[in-house]
Write a protein that holds these residues in place. Sequence first.
Motif, mmCIF file in Angstrom:
data_model
loop_
_atom_site.group_PDB
_atom_site.id
_atom_site.type_symbol
_atom_site.label_atom_id
_atom_site.label_comp_id
_atom_site.label_asym_id
_atom_site.label_seq_id
_atom_site.Cartn_x
_atom_site.Cartn_y
_atom_site.Cartn_z
ATOM 1 N N ALA A 8 0.837 -1.430 0.111
ATOM 2 C CA ALA A 8 -0.469 0.300 -0.444
ATOM 3 C C ALA A 8 0.840 1.322 0.200
ATOM 4 C CB ALA A 8 -1.115 -0.005 1.434
ATOM 5 N N ARG A 9 0.213 2.597 -1.012
ATOM 6 C CA ARG A 9 0.739 3.771 -0.209
ATOM 7 C C ARG A 9 0.903 3.851 0.586
ATOM 8 N NH1 ARG A 9 -1.682 5.484 -6.461
ATOM 9 N NH2 ARG A 9 -3.625 5.419 -4.842
ATOM 10 N N TYR A 30 -8.596 6.693 3.865
ATOM 11 C CA TYR A 30 -7.509 6.410 3.257
ATOM 12 C C TYR A 30 -7.093 5.002 2.772
ATOM 13 C CZ TYR A 30 -2.664 6.614 0.870
ATOM 14 O OH TYR A 30 -2.184 6.337 0.248
ATOM 15 N N GLU A 86 -7.723 3.053 -0.552
ATOM 16 C CA GLU A 86 -6.169 2.137 -0.905
ATOM 17 C C GLU A 86 -6.272 0.731 -0.746
ATOM 18 O OE1 GLU A 86 -1.934 1.915 -1.553
ATOM 19 O OE2 GLU A 86 -3.714 3.518 -2.064
ATOM 20 N N ARG A 115 -8.473 0.557 -3.751
ATOM 21 C CA ARG A 115 -7.924 0.473 -5.574
ATOM 22 C C ARG A 115 -7.352 -0.633 -6.302
ATOM 23 N NH1 ARG A 115 -2.006 1.739 -6.681
ATOM 24 N NH2 ARG A 115 -1.949 1.582 -4.120
#
Length: 352
Positions: A206-207, A240, A244, A247
């Motif tokens: 994950a970012r 977030y 994420e 995504r």
Amino acid sequence: MTLKVPLRPRRSIAPALIAVFALVLGLATPAAAEPAPTAPPNEGGTPTVVTLRANLEAAAAGFIEAENQLNASKAKQAEYEAQLRSAEAEMARVRGGVAKYATEAYKTGRLGVISMMLSSSTTDAFLDRARAIDMMTQRDQGSLNTYLAAKKNATDSKIAIEAQIAEQAAATAEMQKRKTAAEKALAAAGGTATRTNVDWATLPTARPAPRNSDGTWPSETCSEDDPTPADGCITPRTLYMLNETHRLGWNWYVSCYRPGDKYEHPKGRACDWAAYPTGFVDKSAKDANKVYGDRLAEFFAKNASALGVMYVVWYCQIWQVGVGWHRYNSTGSKCGDSPAGDHTNHVHVSIY
């Protein structure tokens, strides 16, 4: 003579068509497909489990806060070390000039300088020598001041580095204290350590969620609209995590906010990810559904630092930051007695 075959009345066609349609549609009824979804899971559990979750939440929050302090201290230490290197380089640069100045001052002294000026044959020569000596004195004095300032900066940086090392030691000790508290809470509830069955190398990375400039997590409230069917509020960091995770491919049913519930749901800091595409089904996940949950739970464990994960609950196990996976029997003597309470039909994730 031509024989005439009597035609069947048109109304006889309709029952036949209806029967065919009923047969076809019957193949797609819920009885032959996935069970109907249920309401968001009730994760209540026994008083022992309620106490366990409260203790684990406190231990996880304390661990992450201490980790924040450790990261911030390391960042400050890096700054002070850079300042120390700069100060030492400046000291080395001007050291030669300072040494030369000291030598000349020792050799000549004040009388030597005055004698050199008095030996001038004319007034102009005297003034020229006086100006030259003044410029040399200013230059050498400037070098000496630069050296002393650099030396002071180096000393201050060393003191600051030592203070940060002490702060890091305290933060590390606090992390160990919180880890021990979590392990004791789990042991008291029969939570023996377990191992993962998913290779983290097969899971996406994950970012990282936004942090403060010093590496700590910003303080947040339940200020964002919950985009899931739960229709409430969640924190920016939970949002977030939600985006994420979507995504990266986990797009089955998920619900976050839950009013009046225990734990982190009413705070907007937790989400329940169904192990079935359309919602929470009141049965334990098997086969592909369990694989989905296994990988999702391990995804959160792998990316805990990036997303601010405190703990994950899935299939009678709980992953706690700092301590890893342990058994988690919340409702009955057998795992899966209660799919919602035992978390065998959904993955729970709590965010700091």
